[in-house]
Design an enzyme around this catalytic site. Structure first.
Site, short mmCIF file in Angstrom:
data_model
loop_
_atom_site.label_atom_id
_atom_site.label_comp_id
_atom_site.label_asym_id
_atom_site.label_seq_id
_atom_site.Cartn_x
_atom_site.Cartn_y
_atom_site.Cartn_z
N LYS A 11 0.83 -1.22 0.00
CA LYS A 11 0.00 0.00 0.00
C LYS A 11 0.86 1.27 0.00
O LYS A 11 2.07 1.22 0.28
CB LYS A 11 -0.92 -0.03 1.22
CG LYS A 11 -1.93 -1.17 1.19
CD LYS A 11 -2.91 -1.08 2.36
CE LYS A 11 -3.92 -2.21 2.31
NZ LYS A 11 -4.93 -2.09 3.40
N TYR A 51 -12.40 -1.92 -3.78
CA TYR A 51 -12.92 -2.14 -2.43
C TYR A 51 -14.45 -2.02 -2.38
O TYR A 51 -15.01 -1.73 -1.32
CB TYR A 51 -12.30 -1.13 -1.46
CG TYR A 51 -10.91 -1.50 -0.98
CD1 TYR A 51 -10.69 -2.65 -0.22
CD2 TYR A 51 -9.81 -0.69 -1.26
CE1 TYR A 51 -9.42 -2.99 0.24
CE2 TYR A 51 -8.53 -1.03 -0.80
CZ TYR A 51 -8.36 -2.19 -0.05
OH TYR A 51 -7.11 -2.52 0.41
P1 CMP Z 1 -7.40 -4.55 3.72
O1 CMP Z 1 -6.97 -5.91 4.08
O2 CMP Z 1 -6.82 -3.92 2.50
O3 CMP Z 1 -9.00 -4.54 3.60
C1 CMP Z 1 -9.78 -3.39 3.83
C2 CMP Z 1 -8.98 -2.25 4.39
O4 CMP Z 1 -9.73 -1.24 5.02
C3 CMP Z 1 -8.08 -2.77 5.50
O5 CMP Z 1 -7.06 -3.58 4.97
C4 CMP Z 1 -7.62 -1.47 6.13
O6 CMP Z 1 -6.57 -0.86 5.41
C5 CMP Z 1 -8.87 -0.58 5.97
N1 CMP Z 1 -9.60 -0.35 7.21
C6 CMP Z 1 -9.74 0.83 7.83
N2 CMP Z 1 -10.49 0.74 8.92
C7 CMP Z 1 -10.83 -0.56 9.03
C8 CMP Z 1 -11.61 -1.28 9.98
N3 CMP Z 1 -12.19 -0.70 11.05
N4 CMP Z 1 -11.77 -2.62 9.77
C9 CMP Z 1 -11.22 -3.22 8.69
N5 CMP Z 1 -10.48 -2.57 7.76
C10 CMP Z 1 -10.28 -1.26 7.93
#
Ligand code: CMP
Length: 138
Positions: A11, A51
């Protein structure tokens, strides 16, 4: 054990901090193969599309702004149980909850700025790989 492919993203927070080499090294040391890799900057719309499953979540706006804030490195990893193995290398989403020695625990600075992404299941891996890579790149 099944040979799987999974999508991994380094990222913008990790790319900005020059952690790309360290993360690639961990992937190699774990015995995962990098089938395809590229560096790119997502538009806001492209981050929103990637996303889309999270569009109703309260963190969606901040997340898509963050993910389009700078270069990312996207790759397809392959190996036996690659989906779970990459998730284990990353650690839990929240760096504070991640196991010692994992990428997110060592380098992540917040639940959003958690350095890496990985697909969570075969179906999402198929969607996510095809989001970034054409068949001829694989
Ligand atoms: P990722 O595995 O890329 O999947 C969704 C992303 O949302 C996560 O990693 C984080 O970078 C971001 N994110 C921010 N806040 C939250 C949260 N409360 N729960 C889960 N993901 C979050």
């Amino acid at each position: 054990m099944p040979v799987e492919r999974t999508l991994a993203i380094i990222k913008p927070d990790a790319v900005r901090r020059n952690l790309t080499g360290e993360i690639l090294s961990r992937i190699h040391q774990a015995g995962l193969q990098i089938v395809a890799i590229k560096s790119l900057r997502l538009s806001r719309a492209e981050a929103e599309g990637f996303y889309a499953v999270h569009r109703e979540r309260p963190f969606f706006n901040d997340l898509t702004e963050f993910m389009s804030s700078g270069k990312v490195v996207v790759m397809v990893l392959e190996g036996e149980n690659a989906i779970l193995r990459w998730r284990e290398l990353m650690g839990a989403t929240d760096p504070a909850q991640a196991a010692p020695g994992t990428i997110r625990r060592e380098f992540g600075t917040s639940i959003q700025n958690n350095c890496t992404h990985g697909s969570d299941a075969p179906e999402t891996a198929a969607f996510e790989v095809s989001y970034f890579f054409a068949a001829y790149e694989l």
